[in-house]
Design a protein around this motif. Structure first.
Motif, PDB file in Angstrom:
ATOM      1  N   TRP A  23      24.999  22.400   2.557  1.00 38.84           N
ATOM      2  CA  TRP A  23      24.184  22.867   3.679  1.00 38.84           C
ATOM      3  C   TRP A  23      24.879  23.995   4.427  1.00 38.84           C
ATOM      4  O   TRP A  23      24.246  24.988   4.794  1.00 38.84           O
ATOM      5  CB  TRP A  23      23.871  21.708   4.625  1.00 38.84           C
ATOM      6  CG  TRP A  23      22.950  22.091   5.741  1.00 38.84           C
ATOM      7  CD1 TRP A  23      21.587  22.183   5.681  1.00 38.84           C
ATOM      8  CD2 TRP A  23      23.316  22.476   7.064  1.00 38.84           C
ATOM      9  NE1 TRP A  23      21.081  22.593   6.893  1.00 38.84           N
ATOM     10  CE2 TRP A  23      22.137  22.779   7.765  1.00 38.84           C
ATOM     11  CE3 TRP A  23      24.529  22.589   7.741  1.00 38.84           C
ATOM     12  CZ2 TRP A  23      22.128  23.194   9.083  1.00 38.84           C
ATOM     13  CZ3 TRP A  23      24.529  22.998   9.059  1.00 38.84           C
ATOM     14  CH2 TRP A  23      23.332  23.294   9.711  1.00 38.84           C
ATOM     15  N   THR A  66      24.265  27.249   2.661  1.00 39.99           N
ATOM     16  CA  THR A  66      22.883  27.541   2.277  1.00 39.99           C
ATOM     17  C   THR A  66      22.222  28.427   3.329  1.00 39.99           C
ATOM     18  O   THR A  66      22.287  28.127   4.520  1.00 39.99           O
ATOM     19  CB  THR A  66      22.081  26.222   2.148  1.00 39.99           C
ATOM     20  OG1 THR A  66      22.699  25.424   1.133  1.00 39.99           O
ATOM     21  CG2 THR A  66      20.634  26.489   1.788  1.00 39.99           C
ATOM     22  N   ILE A  78      19.711  29.707   5.924  1.00 41.44           N
ATOM     23  CA  ILE A  78      18.780  28.957   6.763  1.00 41.44           C
ATOM     24  C   ILE A  78      17.795  29.936   7.410  1.00 41.44           C
ATOM     25  O   ILE A  78      18.227  30.884   8.072  1.00 41.44           O
ATOM     26  CB  ILE A  78      19.544  28.181   7.869  1.00 41.44           C
ATOM     27  CG1 ILE A  78      20.633  27.286   7.277  1.00 41.44           C
ATOM     28  CG2 ILE A  78      18.587  27.414   8.771  1.00 41.44           C
ATOM     29  CD1 ILE A  78      20.148  26.125   6.466  1.00 41.44           C
ATOM     30  N   THR A 113      23.961  31.799   6.495  1.00 36.97           N
ATOM     31  CA  THR A 113      24.405  30.428   6.288  1.00 36.97           C
ATOM     32  C   THR A 113      24.991  29.905   7.597  1.00 36.97           C
ATOM     33  O   THR A 113      25.481  30.694   8.412  1.00 36.97           O
ATOM     34  CB  THR A 113      25.478  30.338   5.193  1.00 36.97           C
ATOM     35  OG1 THR A 113      26.673  30.972   5.650  1.00 36.97           O
ATOM     36  CG2 THR A 113      25.008  30.949   3.883  1.00 36.97           C
ATOM     37  N   ILE A 123      19.932  23.101  15.150  1.00 41.78           N
ATOM     38  CA  ILE A 123      19.263  22.861  13.863  1.00 41.78           C
ATOM     39  C   ILE A 123      19.630  21.477  13.344  1.00 41.78           C
ATOM     40  O   ILE A 123      18.774  20.710  12.906  1.00 41.78           O
ATOM     41  CB  ILE A 123      19.618  23.961  12.847  1.00 41.78           C
ATOM     42  CG1 ILE A 123      18.971  25.284  13.275  1.00 41.78           C
ATOM     43  CG2 ILE A 123      19.162  23.568  11.437  1.00 41.78           C
ATOM     44  CD1 ILE A 123      19.469  26.497  12.509  1.00 41.78           C
ATOM     45  N   TYR A 177      12.893  18.919  11.544  1.00 46.62           N
ATOM     46  CA  TYR A 177      13.262  20.166  10.864  1.00 46.62           C
ATOM     47  C   TYR A 177      13.399  19.850   9.403  1.00 46.62           C
ATOM     48  O   TYR A 177      14.012  18.874   9.024  1.00 46.62           O
ATOM     49  CB  TYR A 177      14.594  20.703  11.403  1.00 46.62           C
ATOM     50  CG  TYR A 177      14.946  22.074  10.867  1.00 46.62           C
ATOM     51  CD1 TYR A 177      14.543  23.200  11.546  1.00 46.62           C
ATOM     52  CD2 TYR A 177      15.652  22.233   9.697  1.00 46.62           C
ATOM     53  CE1 TYR A 177      14.859  24.460  11.079  1.00 46.62           C
ATOM     54  CE2 TYR A 177      15.968  23.491   9.219  1.00 46.62           C
ATOM     55  CZ  TYR A 177      15.572  24.602   9.914  1.00 46.62           C
ATOM     56  OH  TYR A 177      15.876  25.854   9.443  1.00 46.62           O
TER      57      TYR A 177
END
Length: 71
Positions: free
Chosen positions: A30, A33, A35, A42, A61, A70
């Motif tokens: 995550w 990654t 977003i 990231t 987030i 989310y």
């Protein structure tokens, strides 16, 4: 804010991501990654920038993910 402070922020967010997402491996993925809410950045890179609200943006987030609002 210096680089040491930003690195500490990354570590703090990583621990929160691990808690919210359930594993170290998922948190690592995550963090690296892109977003959409970070304009494709990231979480890790976003926090390492000089943007004043970067830490809070990423934390919010994760809080939304934790509350199930989310995806």
């Amino acid at each position: 804010m210096g680089m040491d402070d930003r690195i500490a922020d990354v570590q703090t967010i990583f621990r929160l991501a691990e808690k919210v997402l359930g594993s170290k491996e998922t948190a690592q993925t995550w963090m690296q990654t892109p977003i959409p809410d970070l304009k494709g950045d990231t979480p890790q890179n976003h926090i390492l920038t000089d943007k004043p609200d970067a830490f809070d943006n990423v934390k919010q987030i994760l809080q939304r993910i934790e509350k199930g609002i989310y995806s």
